[in-house]
Design a protein around this motif. Structure first.
Motif, PDB file in Angstrom:
ATOM      1  N   ASN A 120       0.867  -0.886  -0.330  1.00 21.68           N
ATOM      2  CA  ASN A 120       0.529  -0.576  -0.150  1.00 21.68           C
ATOM      3  C   ASN A 120       1.039   1.523   0.072  1.00 21.68           C
ATOM      4  O   ASN A 120       0.079   2.101  -1.237  1.00 21.68           O
ATOM      5  CB  ASN A 120      -0.755   0.655   1.178  1.00 21.68           C
ATOM      6  CG  ASN A 120      -1.760  -0.889   0.658  1.00 21.68           C
ATOM      7  OD1 ASN A 120      -2.421  -1.019   0.244  1.00 21.68           O
ATOM      8  ND2 ASN A 120      -3.352  -1.092   2.217  1.00 21.68           N
ATOM      9  N   ALA A 121       1.859   1.050   0.450  1.00 23.03           N
ATOM     10  CA  ALA A 121       2.881   2.462   0.780  1.00 23.03           C
ATOM     11  C   ALA A 121       3.193   2.462  -0.516  1.00 23.03           C
ATOM     12  O   ALA A 121       3.060   3.890  -1.397  1.00 23.03           O
ATOM     13  CB  ALA A 121       4.192   2.330   1.639  1.00 23.03           C
ATOM     14  N   ALA A 122       3.739   1.542  -1.593  1.00 27.20           N
ATOM     15  CA  ALA A 122       4.282   1.662  -2.689  1.00 27.20           C
ATOM     16  C   ALA A 122       3.024   2.206  -4.151  1.00 27.20           C
ATOM     17  O   ALA A 122       3.068   3.465  -4.319  1.00 27.20           O
ATOM     18  CB  ALA A 122       4.664   0.496  -3.618  1.00 27.20           C
ATOM     19  N   LEU A 123       1.845   1.925  -3.430  1.00 30.32           N
ATOM     20  CA  LEU A 123       0.704   2.327  -4.544  1.00 30.32           C
ATOM     21  C   LEU A 123       0.723   3.441  -3.909  1.00 30.32           C
ATOM     22  O   LEU A 123       0.299   4.199  -4.931  1.00 30.32           O
ATOM     23  CB  LEU A 123      -0.783   0.872  -3.829  1.00 30.32           C
ATOM     24  CG  LEU A 123      -0.375  -0.346  -4.552  1.00 30.32           C
ATOM     25  CD1 LEU A 123      -0.909  -1.210  -4.143  1.00 30.32           C
ATOM     26  CD2 LEU A 123      -0.633  -0.409  -6.446  1.00 30.32           C
ATOM     27  N   LEU A 124       0.285   4.086  -2.759  1.00 29.24           N
ATOM     28  CA  LEU A 124       0.216   5.591  -2.089  1.00 29.24           C
ATOM     29  C   LEU A 124       0.974   6.360  -3.569  1.00 29.24           C
ATOM     30  O   LEU A 124       0.920   7.077  -3.501  1.00 29.24           O
ATOM     31  CB  LEU A 124       0.481   5.630  -0.648  1.00 29.24           C
ATOM     32  CG  LEU A 124      -0.236   7.037   0.055  1.00 29.24           C
ATOM     33  CD1 LEU A 124      -0.949   7.512  -0.940  1.00 29.24           C
ATOM     34  CD2 LEU A 124       0.417   7.050   0.477  1.00 29.24           C
ATOM     35  N   LEU A 129       2.497  10.276  -7.547  1.00 30.14           N
ATOM     36  CA  LEU A 129       3.292  10.661  -8.693  1.00 30.14           C
ATOM     37  C   LEU A 129       2.488  10.655  -9.668  1.00 30.14           C
ATOM     38  O   LEU A 129       2.133  11.665 -11.009  1.00 30.14           O
ATOM     39  CB  LEU A 129       4.290   9.150  -9.108  1.00 30.14           C
ATOM     40  CG  LEU A 129       5.371   9.239  -7.956  1.00 30.14           C
ATOM     41  CD1 LEU A 129       5.861   8.086  -8.217  1.00 30.14           C
ATOM     42  CD2 LEU A 129       6.201  10.631  -8.315  1.00 30.14           C
ATOM     43  N   ALA A 130       1.423  10.051  -9.894  1.00 30.96           N
ATOM     44  CA  ALA A 130       0.750   9.102 -10.811  1.00 30.96           C
ATOM     45  C   ALA A 130      -0.807  10.954 -11.420  1.00 30.96           C
ATOM     46  O   ALA A 130      -1.015  11.714 -12.124  1.00 30.96           O
ATOM     47  CB  ALA A 130      -0.402   8.715 -10.949  1.00 30.96           C
ATOM     48  N   SER A 131      -0.740  12.244 -10.316  1.00 28.39           N
ATOM     49  CA  SER A 131      -1.743  13.351  -9.880  1.00 28.39           C
ATOM     50  C   SER A 131      -0.852  14.175 -11.468  1.00 28.39           C
ATOM     51  O   SER A 131      -1.975  15.163 -11.381  1.00 28.39           O
ATOM     52  CB  SER A 131      -1.637  13.610  -8.587  1.00 28.39           C
ATOM     53  OG  SER A 131      -0.461  13.957  -8.126  1.00 28.39           O
ATOM     54  N   GLN A 132       0.402  13.899 -11.349  1.00 28.46           N
ATOM     55  CA  GLN A 132       0.857  14.684 -12.021  1.00 28.46           C
ATOM     56  C   GLN A 132       1.594  14.296 -13.817  1.00 28.46           C
ATOM     57  O   GLN A 132       1.733  14.721 -14.065  1.00 28.46           O
ATOM     58  CB  GLN A 132       1.855  15.823 -11.666  1.00 28.46           C
ATOM     59  CG  GLN A 132       1.499  16.176 -10.212  1.00 28.46           C
ATOM     60  CD  GLN A 132       1.885  17.191 -10.031  1.00 28.46           C
ATOM     61  OE1 GLN A 132       2.568  18.582 -10.220  1.00 28.46           O
ATOM     62  NE2 GLN A 132       0.869  17.935  -8.947  1.00 28.46           N
ATOM     63  N   ASP A 133       0.883  13.092 -13.469  1.00 24.40           N
ATOM     64  CA  ASP A 133       1.473  12.360 -14.791  1.00 24.40           C
ATOM     65  C   ASP A 133       0.785  10.814 -15.366  1.00 24.40           C
ATOM     66  O   ASP A 133      -0.008  10.328 -14.907  1.00 24.40           O
ATOM     67  CB  ASP A 133       2.729  11.124 -14.219  1.00 24.40           C
ATOM     68  CG  ASP A 133       3.558  10.478 -15.684  1.00 24.40           C
ATOM     69  OD1 ASP A 133       2.785   9.562 -16.560  1.00 24.40           O
ATOM     70  OD2 ASP A 133       4.258   9.528 -14.997  1.00 24.40           O
ATOM     71  N   LYS A 139      -2.804   3.490 -15.917  1.00 25.34           N
ATOM     72  CA  LYS A 139      -2.162   2.736 -15.710  1.00 25.34           C
ATOM     73  C   LYS A 139      -2.644   2.467 -14.635  1.00 25.34           C
ATOM     74  O   LYS A 139      -2.957   1.058 -14.032  1.00 25.34           O
ATOM     75  CB  LYS A 139      -0.210   2.411 -15.374  1.00 25.34           C
ATOM     76  CG  LYS A 139       0.349   2.479 -16.497  1.00 25.34           C
ATOM     77  CD  LYS A 139       1.858   2.168 -16.733  1.00 25.34           C
ATOM     78  CE  LYS A 139       2.689   2.224 -17.395  1.00 25.34           C
ATOM     79  NZ  LYS A 139       3.992   2.099 -16.970  1.00 25.34           N
ATOM     80  N   VAL A 140      -2.194   3.221 -12.947  1.00 27.45           N
ATOM     81  CA  VAL A 140      -3.241   3.285 -11.848  1.00 27.45           C
ATOM     82  C   VAL A 140      -5.146   2.972 -12.734  1.00 27.45           C
ATOM     83  O   VAL A 140      -5.171   2.257 -11.611  1.00 27.45           O
ATOM     84  CB  VAL A 140      -3.045   4.296 -11.130  1.00 27.45           C
ATOM     85  CG1 VAL A 140      -3.577   4.160  -9.757  1.00 27.45           C
ATOM     86  CG2 VAL A 140      -1.492   4.441 -10.773  1.00 27.45           C
TER      87      VAL A 140
END
Length: 171
Positions: A120-124, A129-133, A139-140
Motif C-alpha cells: 500500500n505504501a508503494a501504491l500510495l 506521482l500519477a496525479s501529475q503524470d 496505469k493506475v
C-alpha cells in the motif's frame, strides 16, 4: 532519475519491503533502495535524504519497527512526501511502530499505512506521482479495473458453487 526512495533500517526489513519494490517495478517507477538507520547511522541517513532530494527524487517510503524513528527523522530532513511503513516487531507486534509514525508532531507529517503494508505504501507513492503524470494515472486506473474484475470473477465462481450446493468452498 529515481523518483521513489525506499529506505529501511535493517536488512531484516527487506522481507516486508520487497512488496513495495515489486509494485514500483510493476508500474515501471525508477527507485532506489537503501539500508540506513535513524539511530546507528544518523548522519549517513540524513546525507542520503539530502542527496536523494538533490537528484530530483519525489517521494520516500521509510520502514521501521519498534520506536520507528526512521520515517520521522527523514521527514524532518526533507520537504518531500514521506510514507511510513510500521513493521511488526517486538512485544507489541508493530503497534508501537504504528503509533510512533502516525503521531508525528505538527508541521512534520508522515503518511502512514498499516503495519507491514509495504504494498500500500508503494501504491500510495504511485498514486501521488500519477496525479501529475497522465500515462501513469492511466496505469493506475487499469490496475484498479483489474482488481475489480478479479473480484467479479471470484464472485461468479462462488455463486456457481453456492447454487450447486457445494460445501467447503475454497476460491
Amino acid at each position: 532519475m529515481n523518483r521513489v526512495g525506499v529506505i529501511m533500517g535493517s536488512d531484516s526489513d527487506y522481507k516486508v519491503m520487497e512488496d513495495a519494490l515489486k509494485v514500483l517495478r510493476e508500474f515501471e517507477i525508477d527507485f532506489e533502495a537503501k539500508i540506513s538507520s535513524a539511530h546507528r547511522t544518523l548522519e549517513r541517513t540524513v546525507a542520503w535524504v539530502k542527496a536523494f532530494e538533490a537528484q530530483g527524487g519525489k517521494i520516500i517510503i521509510a520502514a521501521a519497527g519498534l520506536a520507528a524513528h526512521l520515517p520521522g527523522v527523514i521527514a524532518g530532513a526533507t520537504t518531500l512526501p514521506v510514507i511510513g511503513v510500521p513493521l511488526s516487531s517486538g512485544s507489541l507486534q508493530g503497534i508501537d511502530a504504528l503509533y510512533s509514525i502516525v503521531q508525528m508532531p505538527p508541521g512534520i507529517p508522515v503518511a502512514t499505512v498499516g503495519i507491514g503494508a509495504a504494498k500500500n505504501a508503494a501504491l500510495l507513492a504511485v498514486q501521488i506521482l500519477a496525479s501529475q503524470d497522465k500515462p501513469l494515472n492511466d496505469k493506475v486506473k487499469k490496475y484498479r479495473a483489474k482488481m475489480m474484475n478479479d473480484i467479479e470473477v471470484k464472485d461468479e465462481a462462488l455463486q456457481k458453487m453456492v447454487s450447486q450446493g457445494i460445501k467447503g468452498i475454497v476460491i
